[in-house]
Scaffold this active site. Structure first.
Site, PDB file in Angstrom:
ATOM      1  N   CYS A 110       0.799  -1.217   0.000  1.00 33.04           N
ATOM      2  CA  CYS A 110       0.000   0.000   0.000  1.00 33.04           C
ATOM      3  C   CYS A 110       0.838   1.277   0.000  1.00 33.04           C
ATOM      4  O   CYS A 110       0.287   2.378  -0.005  1.00 33.04           O
ATOM      5  CB  CYS A 110      -0.964  -0.014   1.178  1.00 33.04           C
ATOM      6  SG  CYS A 110      -2.073  -1.440   1.139  1.00 33.04           S
ATOM      7  N   HIS A 120      -2.468   8.039   6.194  1.00 34.00           N
ATOM      8  CA  HIS A 120      -2.723   6.735   5.595  1.00 34.00           C
ATOM      9  C   HIS A 120      -4.112   6.263   6.027  1.00 34.00           C
ATOM     10  O   HIS A 120      -4.872   5.743   5.208  1.00 34.00           O
ATOM     11  CB  HIS A 120      -1.640   5.747   6.020  1.00 34.00           C
ATOM     12  CG  HIS A 120      -1.693   4.446   5.300  1.00 34.00           C
ATOM     13  ND1 HIS A 120      -1.573   4.351   3.926  1.00 34.00           N
ATOM     14  CD2 HIS A 120      -1.868   3.169   5.747  1.00 34.00           C
ATOM     15  CE1 HIS A 120      -1.658   3.079   3.561  1.00 34.00           C
ATOM     16  NE2 HIS A 120      -1.843   2.346   4.644  1.00 34.00           N
ATOM     17  N   GLU A 135      -0.725   5.445  13.706  1.00 33.70           N
ATOM     18  CA  GLU A 135      -0.367   6.626  12.920  1.00 33.70           C
ATOM     19  C   GLU A 135      -0.540   7.905  13.724  1.00 33.70           C
ATOM     20  O   GLU A 135       0.292   8.824  13.619  1.00 33.70           O
ATOM     21  CB  GLU A 135      -1.173   6.677  11.630  1.00 33.70           C
ATOM     22  CG  GLU A 135      -0.687   7.753  10.673  1.00 33.70           C
ATOM     23  CD  GLU A 135      -1.384   7.725   9.322  1.00 33.70           C
ATOM     24  OE1 GLU A 135      -0.941   8.458   8.423  1.00 33.70           O
ATOM     25  OE2 GLU A 135      -2.375   6.971   9.169  1.00 33.70           O
ATOM     26  N   LYS A 189      -9.555   8.135   2.607  1.00 35.55           N
ATOM     27  CA  LYS A 189     -10.032   6.753   2.470  1.00 35.55           C
ATOM     28  C   LYS A 189     -11.429   6.593   3.060  1.00 35.55           C
ATOM     29  O   LYS A 189     -12.123   5.619   2.751  1.00 35.55           O
ATOM     30  CB  LYS A 189      -9.062   5.778   3.146  1.00 35.55           C
ATOM     31  CG  LYS A 189      -7.720   5.630   2.430  1.00 35.55           C
ATOM     32  CD  LYS A 189      -6.849   4.587   3.128  1.00 35.55           C
ATOM     33  CE  LYS A 189      -5.524   4.383   2.417  1.00 35.55           C
ATOM     34  NZ  LYS A 189      -4.590   5.517   2.585  1.00 35.55           N
ATOM     35  N   HIS A 212      -9.799   2.017   0.486  1.00 35.35           N
ATOM     36  CA  HIS A 212      -8.349   1.885   0.388  1.00 35.35           C
ATOM     37  C   HIS A 212      -7.987   1.350  -0.994  1.00 35.35           C
ATOM     38  O   HIS A 212      -8.280   0.191  -1.305  1.00 35.35           O
ATOM     39  CB  HIS A 212      -7.856   0.948   1.496  1.00 35.35           C
ATOM     40  CG  HIS A 212      -6.371   0.916   1.652  1.00 35.35           C
ATOM     41  ND1 HIS A 212      -5.505   1.554   0.792  1.00 35.35           N
ATOM     42  CD2 HIS A 212      -5.590   0.304   2.575  1.00 35.35           C
ATOM     43  CE1 HIS A 212      -4.266   1.343   1.184  1.00 35.35           C
ATOM     44  NE2 HIS A 212      -4.291   0.589   2.257  1.00 35.35           N
ATOM     45  N   PHE A 228       2.099  -3.438   3.917  1.00 38.03           N
ATOM     46  CA  PHE A 228       2.447  -4.723   4.517  1.00 38.03           C
ATOM     47  C   PHE A 228       3.954  -4.951   4.407  1.00 38.03           C
ATOM     48  O   PHE A 228       4.595  -4.529   3.440  1.00 38.03           O
ATOM     49  CB  PHE A 228       1.711  -5.864   3.815  1.00 38.03           C
ATOM     50  CG  PHE A 228       0.266  -6.032   4.218  1.00 38.03           C
ATOM     51  CD1 PHE A 228      -0.359  -5.175   5.093  1.00 38.03           C
ATOM     52  CD2 PHE A 228      -0.481  -7.089   3.696  1.00 38.03           C
ATOM     53  CE1 PHE A 228      -1.685  -5.332   5.452  1.00 38.03           C
ATOM     54  CE2 PHE A 228      -1.811  -7.272   4.048  1.00 38.03           C
ATOM     55  CZ  PHE A 228      -2.419  -6.392   4.916  1.00 38.03           C
TER      56      PHE A 228
END
Length: 415
Positions: A165, A305, A316, A337, A342, A401
């Site tokens: 991502c 994010h 975050e 998002k 996402h 990831f």
């Protein structure tokens, strides 16, 4: 700020769950519109998660010759459409004289999952002789950049990123570096994703990463809200035209903003979960700020994010507080998002483009669906309504990831 060549954004192309087009997407973001609905790409009745941010009304033949459509997966088609929009927006054409100075760097986190699933069905039903000869070039990740290079005539650096991502944030940052060090003058950069498929949705659901608020899709993606239960998968593409500043000025290009900082870091922690203390996210923001040569207090806005997963959002926010200190109390942040879901490998470029639009218009897109803000996410997340703001410097975060992180710092280009 670095003494390297300066790099600006002169074109933006967006294909998103909100709209096919940059200004249309931006309009819906400022209105707080959700693009999330029930999945229509396949029968999701048996799936735990049955909602997604699908690109609606996309006809590949608007962008691609009919004979070529079967040669490419949907993620490549999105990349072509977004690149066409961006090139038109930048009033840019690649001439024979400058072809070797124009490059393409477009990534994808997953690539051609849909085509892989379809062709595997062909193999099982009819044997190996029934597999399409276009199968491999239709699915491999670098063929988005390959097709755009072929169509535009760009003969400079031709590459792709694949960092989950964080993919397209890395693509933009790596393209920035290519121009800064003189390997190119213009880069067509970003990412594309089309992973709303049975295997991808089923796989993410098996990880318990997806929201299962299936009966209320427009309220399912809710970053920083106490009742968030996972992310909503989306699809689309974001492409930016990056250009060396003097070249852009010389041709009278409209300049959205300048990209002044890029950071990369690794968590070295877990295959899918973020580092709980947010150290990797903190370090990537610190690196981007240092590369930009600005103090944390200069940043007015962060596009987070912000995936709507409980641990991810908490991490975050903790990282932002550690990075910005007391300034975190005055900092505006949001997660777009909440409206698009996402977009995986496309998210970083789409969200970097949104930051460029924030700087251009002085408007902050909201985080929608913040009804009961998590006390552990006690930041100004621009809840539910867009807001006017003076933004000179802004930052975009993208995490993936495997603990791969990217951050970009953008500034208004007024000198």
């Amino acid at each position: 700020m670095s003494a390297q060549r300066r790099v600006v954004v002169t074109g933006i192309g967006l294909v998103t769950p909100l709209a096919i087009g940059t200004e249309e997407t931006w309009k819906h973001l400022l209105a707080g519109t959700s693009g999330i609905a029930a999945i229509t790409h396949f029968d999701a009745t048996a799936f735990a998660a049955r909602i997604a941010g699908e690109v609606k009304g996309f006809d590949p033949q608007v962008w691609v010759d009919k004979k070529d459509v079967k040669k490419m997966d949907r993620f490549i088609q999105f990349a072509i459409a977004a690149s066409d929009i961006a090139m038109k927006d930048a009033h840019l054409q690649v001439s024979a004289a400058d072809a070797e100075r124009v490059g393409v760097l477009i990534g994808s986190g997953i690539g051609g999952f849909g085509t892989i699933e379809r062709e595997y069905g062909v193999l099982l039903a009819g044997g190996p002789r029934r597999i399409s000869p276009f199968f491999i070039p239709a699915v491999i990740i670098n063929l988005a950049a390959g097709w755009v290079s072929i169509r535009t005539g760009a003969k400079g650096p031709n590459s792709a990123t694949c960092t989950a991502c964080a993919t397209s944030a890395h693509a933009v940052g790596d393209a920035l570096r290519l121009i800064q060090r003189g390997d190119a003058d213009v880069m067509i950069a970003g990412g594309s994703e089309a992973a709303i498929t049975p295997l991808a949705v089923g796989g993410f659901a098996a990880m318990r990463a997806l929201s299962t608020r299936n009966d209320d899709p427009t309220r399912a993606s809710r970053p920083f809200d106490k009742d968030r239960d996972g992310f909503v998968i989306g699809e689309g593409s974001g492409i930016l035209i990056l250009e060396e500043l003097e070249r852009a000025r010389g041709r009278g290009a409209r300049i959205y903003c300048e990209i002044v900082g890029y950071g990369m870091s690794g968590d070295a922690y877990h295959i899918s979960a973020p580092s709980e203390d947010g150290d990797g996210a903190r370090r990537v923001m610190v690196k981007a700020l240092a590369d930009a040569g600005v103090e944390p207090s200069a940043i007015a806005y962060v596009n987070m994010h912000g995936t709507s997963t409980p641990p991810g959002d908490r991490m975050e926010v903790a990282a932002v507080k550690a990075t910005f200190g007391e300034h975190a109390k005055r900092l505006a942040v949001s997660s777009t998002k909440s409206m698009m879901g996402h977009l995986l490998g496309a998210a970083g470029a789409v969200e970097t483009a949104i930051v460029a639009l924030v700087i251009r218009d002085g408007m902050l897109p909201p985080t929608i669906n913040v009804e009961n803000q998590d006390p552990e996410c006690d930041i100004d997340c621009v809840p539910n309504r867009a807001r006017k703001a003076e933004v000179r410097y802004a930052l975009n975060n993208s995490f993936g990831f495997g603990g791969t992180n990217a951050a970009l710092v953008l500034r208004r280009c007024d000198n």
